[in-house]
Enzyme design. Structure first.
Site, mmCIF file in Angstrom:
data_model
loop_
_atom_site.group_PDB
_atom_site.id
_atom_site.type_symbol
_atom_site.label_atom_id
_atom_site.label_comp_id
_atom_site.label_asym_id
_atom_site.label_seq_id
_atom_site.Cartn_x
_atom_site.Cartn_y
_atom_site.Cartn_z
ATOM 1 N N LYS A 148 -21.277 17.657 8.439
ATOM 2 C CA LYS A 148 -20.267 17.990 9.127
ATOM 3 C C LYS A 148 -19.697 16.856 10.088
ATOM 4 C CE LYS A 148 -17.246 20.506 11.013
ATOM 5 N NZ LYS A 148 -15.958 20.794 10.467
ATOM 6 N N SER A 182 0.943 -1.300 0.021
ATOM 7 C CA SER A 182 -0.065 0.283 -0.155
ATOM 8 C C SER A 182 0.786 1.178 -0.027
ATOM 9 C CB SER A 182 -0.995 0.028 1.098
ATOM 10 O OG SER A 182 -2.082 0.641 0.783
#
Length: 329
Positions: free
Chosen positions: A201, A149
């Site tokens: 949010k 990765s």
């Protein structure tokens, strides 16, 4: 007066009445007094100390110039520097400092990035990738046990990649994880309250389930970050892999070093010594290159006693209570 008689003695009141022998012409000519050599001695000693200090300073400078960071003395002025990347990648500062240091060192002709990492945060991986791509010196990636990765993301920035046959690499993808604590909070009879300025949010709040809108919102971000990963691998392996070829294997799967060579993700199988030789060859170094390994940071007594560098299991769990986008296997 008879010639046999002694001349009269002259007395002086200043001499307390004792006889004073009259001076002669020979006695008035006295030898010159010797000059003191104390000043010359101190001047010579000071000059000697100054010369010794300059000599020591030159010797220290020479040793520093021809010695490696590990203290190994070598007369070679053509060296290959090793930049280790170990563990999860959450900060790029130390790696960037080493890269900049070796970039400015005229005796360092090439750099080997030694990677033993499952990846980590996205931004630090991208910063290290960019720094390697900007390097004016040849760079070779040496894969240790794991270079997956984010570790692979960094490796593909290098001019060549060397892996062991059993190295675990690949895992091209993005993961977003966090803990949902709704049931735990309910069990503890706690009731979190959240006030936001917008509908998204507090998306990913650990205190409630995701809505479908939030799930799609996060999926779009993951898809974009995944696309950046694929493009970075294709750019780093330009001429060896296309974007389409990378996309076909970019589903998060891992490969052994042997498989990675067959897929053209890795250039050759070998050890770190092979990587150093490859870097030396790219830099035009003849013979076996001298290497520079950075000094390991020593753990202070306070850190050892307080465990400042170690996170408890609870701290690790709590640190993942919020969403984290990761290039990590």
């Amino acid at each position: 007066m008879s010639e046999l008689e002694s001349p009269p003695q002259i007395t002086s009141e200043e001499e307390g009445g004792r006889p004073v022998r009259p001076s002669t012409a020979d006695e008035d000519v006295r030898p010159p007094q010797k000059k003191s050599r104390t000043g010359a001695f101190f001047f010579g000693a000071l000059a000697g100390c100054l010369v010794l200090a300059i000599g020591l300073a030159v010797l220290i400078a020479v040793v520093a110039a021809i010695g490696s960071d590990t203290g190994e003395l070598t007369l070679s002025t053509q060296k290959v520097a090793i930049v280790p990347i170990e563990g999860e990648i959450f900060d790029a500062r130390e790696t960037l400092e080493l890269l900049h240091k070796y970039e400015e060192n005229s005796m360092v002709k090439a750099i080997v990035i030694r990677i033993n990492s499952p990846g980590g945060a996205i931004a630090p991986s991208q910063e290290i990738y960019s720094a390697i791509r900007r390097s004016r010196k040849p760079t070779v990636a040496s894969m240790d046990s794991v270079a997956a990765s984010g570790g692979l993301y960094i490796a593909v920035a290098c001019d060549q990649i060397v892996a062991n046959p059993g190295t675990i690499t690949g895992s091209i993808g993005v993961v977003l994880q966090w803990f949902e604590m709704k049931e735990l909070v309910k069990w503890a009879k706690m009731k979190p309250e959240t006030i936001t300025s917008g509908a998204l949010k507090d998306a990913g709040s650990p205190y409630r389930e995701l809505t479908e809108v939030e799930r799609q919102y996060f999926q779009n971000i993951v898809t974009q970050l995944h696309s950046q990963f694929v493009k970075a691998v294709a750019e780093g392996r330009k001429g060896k892999l296309t974007v389409d070829e990378v996309s076909r294997i970019a589903d998060g799967r891992v490969f052994t070093g042997e498989q990675a060579v067959a897929l053209k993700m890795v250039d050759q199988l070998g050890t770190i010594d092979d990587a150093v030789r490859a870097a030396g060859k790219l830099a035009g170094i003849k013979g076996k290159p001298a290497t520079i390994w950075p000094r390991r940071r020593e753990v202070t007594l306070l850190e050892a006693l307080t465990g400042a560098n170690a996170k408890s299991a609870i701290e690790q769990i709590v640190s993942r209570k919020l969403p984290q986008f990761l290039y990590r296997w």
